[in-house]
Design an enzyme around this catalytic site. Sequence first.
Site, PDB file in Angstrom:
ATOM      1  N   ASP A  95      -4.370   0.688  -9.430  1.00 16.56           N
ATOM      2  CA  ASP A  95      -5.828   0.526  -9.527  1.00 16.56           C
ATOM      3  C   ASP A  95      -6.261   0.245 -10.961  1.00 16.56           C
ATOM      4  O   ASP A  95      -7.067  -0.657 -11.221  1.00 16.56           O
ATOM      5  CB  ASP A  95      -6.535   1.788  -9.021  1.00 16.56           C
ATOM      6  CG  ASP A  95      -6.130   2.145  -7.609  1.00 16.56           C
ATOM      7  OD1 ASP A  95      -5.462   1.323  -6.957  1.00 16.56           O
ATOM      8  OD2 ASP A  95      -6.467   3.254  -7.162  1.00 16.56           O
ATOM      9  N   GLY A 146     -15.331   6.515  -3.095  1.00 13.36           N
ATOM     10  CA  GLY A 146     -14.601   6.997  -1.924  1.00 13.36           C
ATOM     11  C   GLY A 146     -14.408   5.919  -0.878  1.00 13.36           C
ATOM     12  O   GLY A 146     -14.248   6.202   0.304  1.00 13.36           O
ATOM     13  N   GLU A 160      -5.889  10.357 -14.973  1.00 14.85           N
ATOM     14  CA  GLU A 160      -6.068  10.727 -13.563  1.00 14.85           C
ATOM     15  C   GLU A 160      -4.967  11.693 -13.100  1.00 14.85           C
ATOM     16  O   GLU A 160      -5.227  12.658 -12.388  1.00 14.85           O
ATOM     17  CB  GLU A 160      -6.099   9.464 -12.701  1.00 14.85           C
ATOM     18  CG  GLU A 160      -6.542   9.774 -11.300  1.00 14.85           C
ATOM     19  CD  GLU A 160      -7.448   8.722 -10.682  1.00 14.85           C
ATOM     20  OE1 GLU A 160      -7.988   7.862 -11.403  1.00 14.85           O
ATOM     21  OE2 GLU A 160      -7.612   8.778  -9.457  1.00 14.85           O
ATOM     22  N   TYR A 197      -3.118  12.824  -0.436  1.00 11.53           N
ATOM     23  CA  TYR A 197      -2.443  11.798  -1.241  1.00 11.53           C
ATOM     24  C   TYR A 197      -1.224  12.400  -1.944  1.00 11.53           C
ATOM     25  O   TYR A 197      -0.115  11.864  -1.875  1.00 11.53           O
ATOM     26  CB  TYR A 197      -3.439  11.232  -2.261  1.00 11.53           C
ATOM     27  CG  TYR A 197      -2.880  10.103  -3.088  1.00 11.53           C
ATOM     28  CD1 TYR A 197      -3.028   8.785  -2.691  1.00 11.53           C
ATOM     29  CD2 TYR A 197      -2.180  10.359  -4.273  1.00 11.53           C
ATOM     30  CE1 TYR A 197      -2.519   7.744  -3.441  1.00 11.53           C
ATOM     31  CE2 TYR A 197      -1.662   9.323  -5.029  1.00 11.53           C
ATOM     32  CZ  TYR A 197      -1.835   8.019  -4.618  1.00 11.53           C
ATOM     33  OH  TYR A 197      -1.315   6.999  -5.371  1.00 11.53           O
ATOM     34  N   GLU A 209       0.838  -1.206   0.000  1.00 13.98           N
ATOM     35  CA  GLU A 209       0.000   0.000   0.000  1.00 13.98           C
ATOM     36  C   GLU A 209       0.870   1.251   0.000  1.00 13.98           C
ATOM     37  O   GLU A 209       1.824   1.351   0.776  1.00 13.98           O
ATOM     38  CB  GLU A 209      -0.914  -0.023   1.227  1.00 13.98           C
ATOM     39  CG  GLU A 209      -2.234   0.660   0.998  1.00 13.98           C
ATOM     40  CD  GLU A 209      -3.112  -0.067  -0.029  1.00 13.98           C
ATOM     41  OE1 GLU A 209      -2.985   0.224  -1.240  1.00 13.98           O
ATOM     42  OE2 GLU A 209      -3.908  -0.927   0.387  1.00 13.98           O
ATOM     43  N   HIS A 210       0.521   2.143  -0.890  1.00 18.25           N
ATOM     44  CA  HIS A 210       1.288   3.382  -1.109  1.00 18.25           C
ATOM     45  C   HIS A 210       2.729   3.081  -1.545  1.00 18.25           C
ATOM     46  O   HIS A 210       3.656   3.805  -1.203  1.00 18.25           O
ATOM     47  CB  HIS A 210       1.265   4.282   0.136  1.00 18.25           C
ATOM     48  CG  HIS A 210      -0.058   4.977   0.312  1.00 18.25           C
ATOM     49  ND1 HIS A 210      -0.426   6.077  -0.429  1.00 18.25           N
ATOM     50  CD2 HIS A 210      -1.116   4.699   1.117  1.00 18.25           C
ATOM     51  CE1 HIS A 210      -1.655   6.458  -0.065  1.00 18.25           C
ATOM     52  NE2 HIS A 210      -2.087   5.636   0.855  1.00 18.25           N
ATOM     53  N   GLY A 214     -12.096   3.270  -1.195  1.00 20.39           N
ATOM     54  CA  GLY A 214     -10.811   2.571  -1.279  1.00 20.39           C
ATOM     55  C   GLY A 214     -10.846   1.358  -2.178  1.00 20.39           C
ATOM     56  O   GLY A 214      -9.924   0.545  -2.169  1.00 20.39           O
ATOM     57  N   LEU A 215     -11.927   1.216  -2.976  1.00 21.90           N
ATOM     58  CA  LEU A 215     -12.033   0.048  -3.861  1.00 21.90           C
ATOM     59  C   LEU A 215     -11.926   0.457  -5.338  1.00 21.90           C
ATOM     60  O   LEU A 215     -12.311  -0.296  -6.224  1.00 21.90           O
ATOM     61  CB  LEU A 215     -13.349  -0.692  -3.604  1.00 21.90           C
ATOM     62  CG  LEU A 215     -13.536  -1.234  -2.176  1.00 21.90           C
ATOM     63  CD1 LEU A 215     -14.923  -1.876  -2.022  1.00 21.90           C
ATOM     64  CD2 LEU A 215     -12.451  -2.243  -1.804  1.00 21.90           C
ATOM     65  N   SER A 216     -11.412   1.660  -5.569  1.00 21.90           N
ATOM     66  CA  SER A 216     -11.090   2.101  -6.935  1.00 21.90           C
ATOM     67  C   SER A 216     -12.282   2.237  -7.864  1.00 21.90           C
ATOM     68  O   SER A 216     -12.259   1.766  -8.999  1.00 21.90           O
ATOM     69  CB  SER A 216     -10.063   1.169  -7.582  1.00 21.90           C
ATOM     70  OG  SER A 216      -8.895   1.185  -6.836  1.00 21.90           O
TER      71      SER A 216
HETATM   72  C1  GLA Z   1      -4.865   4.906  -4.527  1.00 20.33           C
HETATM   73  C2  GLA Z   1      -4.056   5.128  -5.798  1.00 20.33           C
HETATM   74  C3  GLA Z   1      -3.118   3.940  -6.072  1.00 20.33           C
HETATM   75  C4  GLA Z   1      -2.287   3.600  -4.840  1.00 20.33           C
HETATM   76  C5  GLA Z   1      -3.174   3.494  -3.606  1.00 20.33           C
HETATM   77  C6  GLA Z   1      -2.383   3.315  -2.338  1.00 20.33           C
HETATM   78  O1  GLA Z   1      -5.757   3.841  -4.675  1.00 20.33           O
HETATM   79  O2  GLA Z   1      -4.910   5.307  -6.906  1.00 20.33           O
HETATM   80  O3  GLA Z   1      -2.293   4.242  -7.174  1.00 20.33           O
HETATM   81  O4  GLA Z   1      -1.258   4.532  -4.655  1.00 20.33           O
HETATM   82  O5  GLA Z   1      -3.993   4.639  -3.438  1.00 20.33           O
HETATM   83  O6  GLA Z   1      -1.667   2.123  -2.374  1.00 20.33           O
END
Ligand code: GLA
Length: 390
Positions: A178, A128, A166, A227, A34-35, A130-132
Amino acid sequence: MTLHETTTAQFQERFGEAPAHIVRAPGRVNLLGEHVDYNDGFVLPAAIDRATWLSFSSSDTDQTSLVALDLAEEVSFTPKTLSAKTDAAGNPLPGWALYPAGVMWALQEAGLGTPALKGVYASNVPQGSGLSSSASVEMAFALAWQTLGGWQRSPMERALLGQKAENHYVGVNCGIMDQFASACGEQDRLLYLDCRSLEWQTLPLPNDVAIVIADTRMRRRLTSGEYNKRRADCEEAVRILSAKLPGIKSLRDVSVETFNQHASELPERVEKRARHVVEEIERSVRAIPLLGQGDMLEFGRLLNRCHASLRDLYEVSIPELDTMVDVAQSLAGCYGARLTGAGFGGCTVNLVAREQADAFSGALAAGYEEETGFSPEIYICSASRGAELI
Ligand code: GLA
């Protein structure tokens, strides 16, 4: 009614004919890494069985007209109004329309045809969370324009075009994870991506383990600003560290051991952010052999450590996510739990022994509600195929 049926019926109602095509593009859940995607690290996501559905046909005007069913809103834009980010009448595009318009923009920049289309879309990926949901919208439109434009790009190439939309149109400096997961997902498989080389493979999740997604119902706040700040901190760490470590291009190039030797050279906040990244990259590399051995206990511990690190070092958690994780980690059958995605709200991902997954889900919902007063949504998810023309 399924989203397939709903978008088809609404298309018929709005445009007076049946849609010529339908695409489906899934959201994703991330297990580890993550990140780290924008630090050239390794990520371990899966496409999920929730998706954006888009029913569409080519249009005989020069206007692309879109109906977003979830918002009950509609917009029209043309290639001419794209760079000004306005609709066909010259008004600023609403935030949600920046995603399809951004994809059109990125495809045009790449010289790919984007014939005007009329479309109706809806999603069951909560926004919003966290599931893209945004990547799923982008991948749906990239595939729609590929279908109408008569060109062919690989799923990974479409993912990169979505990321470009994006980054440069919507203004979120996201990595590739994502869009990659939404484009390249495979049924019942996890995805493992090297975000530097873009090489990837799929891996099985042992049959006796379930992925449980728990939605806190807290929607992300302030994301793009926070972010982008995290990303800037990582770049700052690389800039400072490269004085002593010439040749490093990203935090991917710094091992935990080397980082420890130089950590004191970094300002405190930058040090915490960078420590999360170098340790998280190490965790995601260590996870792969554990999966192969079926060592879910140790794999789950990596998830737990990841959450602590996102909470304490990267500082992207919120109290409700921490509560959801604390309750989960205390329950029988749970190997590991953590927030998934960018953070600041949204969902947790839980690895749970399959035979205990139902009991776990019930107890987690009850425990979270007791602590917070909010009723969460919890579901056992299965890994799905990536974006596809139905
Ligand atoms: C969001 C971003 C991804 C990634 C995650 C964190 O979902 O779109 O590219 O950086 O945060 O892992």
